[in-house]
Design a protein around this motif. Structure first.
Motif, short mmCIF file in Angstrom:
data_model
loop_
_atom_site.label_atom_id
_atom_site.label_comp_id
_atom_site.label_asym_id
_atom_site.label_seq_id
_atom_site.Cartn_x
_atom_site.Cartn_y
_atom_site.Cartn_z
N GLU A 285 -1.01 -6.67 6.42
CA GLU A 285 -0.85 -6.57 5.73
C GLU A 285 -1.21 -4.52 5.20
O GLU A 285 -0.94 -4.08 4.36
CB GLU A 285 -2.84 -7.03 5.62
N ASP A 286 -1.05 -4.26 5.72
CA ASP A 286 -0.93 -2.82 6.42
C ASP A 286 0.57 -2.04 5.40
O ASP A 286 1.23 -2.44 6.05
CB ASP A 286 -1.16 -1.80 7.08
N PRO A 287 0.28 -1.66 4.66
CA PRO A 287 2.08 -1.77 3.80
C PRO A 287 2.68 0.28 4.38
O PRO A 287 4.46 -0.01 4.69
CB PRO A 287 2.00 -1.03 1.64
N GLU A 288 1.97 0.54 5.46
CA GLU A 288 2.50 1.66 6.52
C GLU A 288 2.99 0.50 7.33
O GLU A 288 4.81 1.23 7.52
CB GLU A 288 1.89 2.22 7.06
N LEU A 289 2.99 -0.57 7.53
CA LEU A 289 3.41 -1.22 8.82
C LEU A 289 4.78 -1.84 8.27
O LEU A 289 5.49 -2.72 8.56
CB LEU A 289 2.49 -2.17 9.85
N GLN A 290 4.54 -2.79 7.30
CA GLN A 290 6.28 -3.39 6.26
C GLN A 290 6.63 -1.94 5.85
O GLN A 290 8.17 -2.85 6.82
CB GLN A 290 5.32 -3.90 4.91
N ILE A 291 6.09 -1.07 6.26
CA ILE A 291 7.96 -0.33 6.50
C ILE A 291 8.83 -0.25 8.02
O ILE A 291 9.40 0.34 7.70
CB ILE A 291 7.85 0.66 5.16
N ASP B 113 6.36 11.01 3.93
CA ASP B 113 7.09 10.04 4.31
C ASP B 113 7.89 8.91 4.62
O ASP B 113 8.86 8.51 4.74
CB ASP B 113 7.04 11.11 5.39
N THR B 114 6.82 7.94 4.51
CA THR B 114 6.76 6.27 4.78
C THR B 114 7.39 6.33 3.37
O THR B 114 7.89 5.44 3.30
CB THR B 114 5.76 6.39 4.60
N ILE B 115 7.41 6.46 2.23
CA ILE B 115 8.03 6.43 0.83
C ILE B 115 9.37 6.66 0.89
O ILE B 115 10.40 6.30 0.55
CB ILE B 115 6.90 7.58 -0.59
#
Length: 354
Positions: free
Chosen positions: A171-177, A33-35
């Motif tokens: 650092e969490d890529p989910e939070l970058q998005i 879903d995040t992708i």
């Protein structure tokens, strides 16, 4: 009529396998879903991800006046995500990130959780960070403004603690998005305290958060704000981008409008939510370690988030409440409907951090 098949069509399986094959190691660990969200909202394309990163890296030569201390793929990617893969904008943000640090060297000297000023701010709850994310996957940060003891914490140290916390979280890529939400409770924040929010320090904060940090802020929510917080808008307005002015919402002391944007099940009771009251020591324990005390010396640099990632949930379950000044917000039970435009002036957007 025969039984309905729940198996995906062969074409769907093939498409899924193709998408999986295209996913680079930089997207590893992200949920499907995040992708998809990154593709739709941020224009992130795994086919050209490395080319996008390299094009930003190639621009570094145009700014020899700035020391770019980190230029690896994962680091540059967060700037691309923060600017929806507009390469020129991403590079501008990258340059401003390091330039801000060059221009404010004292702020980033000993920039770690065990720095005495940062440690005091963290222990006093600046910022608070909720364990669970909201329904959009965003991390919720809290600030209880009245807990600013100006004899104990300088505004600069509070800002440093916020920036360090964001460094760890980003650092969490989910939070970058997915991004962040900030809620500021102004209950019991005095006029004397507000008088210390000078234009120069407010400008410093806006430059550090709006112009120089690779995070997506989905909203900044004020609750229980007194009239003089409204007046601060005239001080900060010259420092804000046009787009930036749309994402701070003033909810006053009725939180129904807040709950239209952040569901109560993701909020502590101070904000009319269904979660227990927030323990202000939670995030400090996460950064300083399970044995933290006012005297301990635990070092956590801005780029080492692995310890936080693996211990956060356990630490928060072990926390005991720390006394705090409570919100004076009220919520009418069962009324979470949208208010008509103009019915409550406190819900009008005032400011946002991009």
């Amino acid at each position: 009529m025969g039984p309905v098949s729940v198996l995906p069509k062969p074409q769907s399986i093939s498409t899924w396998e193709g998408d999986l094959a295209k996913m680079t190691h930089l997207q590893a660990g992200l949920s499907p879903d995040t992708i998809e969200k990154a593709r739709l909202e941020l224009n992130e394309n795994p086919d050209v991800l490395h080319q996008d990163i390299q094009q930003v890296r190639d621009m570094i030569i145009t700014r020899p006046d700035i020391g770019f201390l980190r230029t690896d793929d994962a680091f540059i990617l967060r700037f691309l995500r923060a600017r929806k893969f507009h390469q020129a904008d991403a590079f501008r943000l990258l340059a401003q990130y390091f330039q801000y640090r060059q221009l404010n060297l004292d702020m980033f000297k000993n920039f770690k959780a065990d720095d005495p000023g940062i440690k005091r701010a963290l222990i006093d709850g600046f910022p608070g960070v909720l364990e669970n994310r909201d329904h959009y996957g965003r991390k919720i940060l809290l600030l209880f403004a009245a807990n600013w003891d100006q004899s104990r914490n300088s505004f600069t140290d509070i800002l440093r603690a916020i920036l360090l916390s964001l460094e760890v979280l980003i650092e969490d890529p989910e939070l970058q998005i997915n991004g962040f939400i900030l809620i500021i409770d102004w209950s019991n924040f005095s006029f004397k305290q507000a008088s210390k929010l000078t234009p120069s320090i407010l400008k410093l904060a806006i430059e550090g958060l709006q112009d120089s940090f690779p995070a997506r802020f989905g909203g900044v929510h004020f609750v229980n704000q007194p009239w003089y917080i409204h007046a601060l808008y005239t001080l900060i307005k010259p420092f804000l981008k046009d787009k930036t002015r749309k994402r701070i919402f003033l909810h006053g002391n009725n939180l129904n409008s807040l709950h239209q944007l952040i569901h109560p099940e993701f909020l502590p009771s101070e904000f009319g939510g269904t979660l227990p009251p927030y323990d202000m020591g939670t995030w400090a324990r996460t950064l300083l370690g399970p044995d933290y005390s006012d005297e301990n010396d635990y070092t956590h640099t801005s780029y080492n988030a692995m310890y936080v990632k693996h211990t956060c949930s356990n630490l928060e379950r072990e926390c005991s409440p720390k006394p705090m000044k409570r919100s004076q917000s009220v919520v009418e039970a069962g009324t979470l409907k949208h208010e008509e435009k103009g019915e409550n002036e406190n819900t009008q957007p005032l400011l946002a951090l991009d």
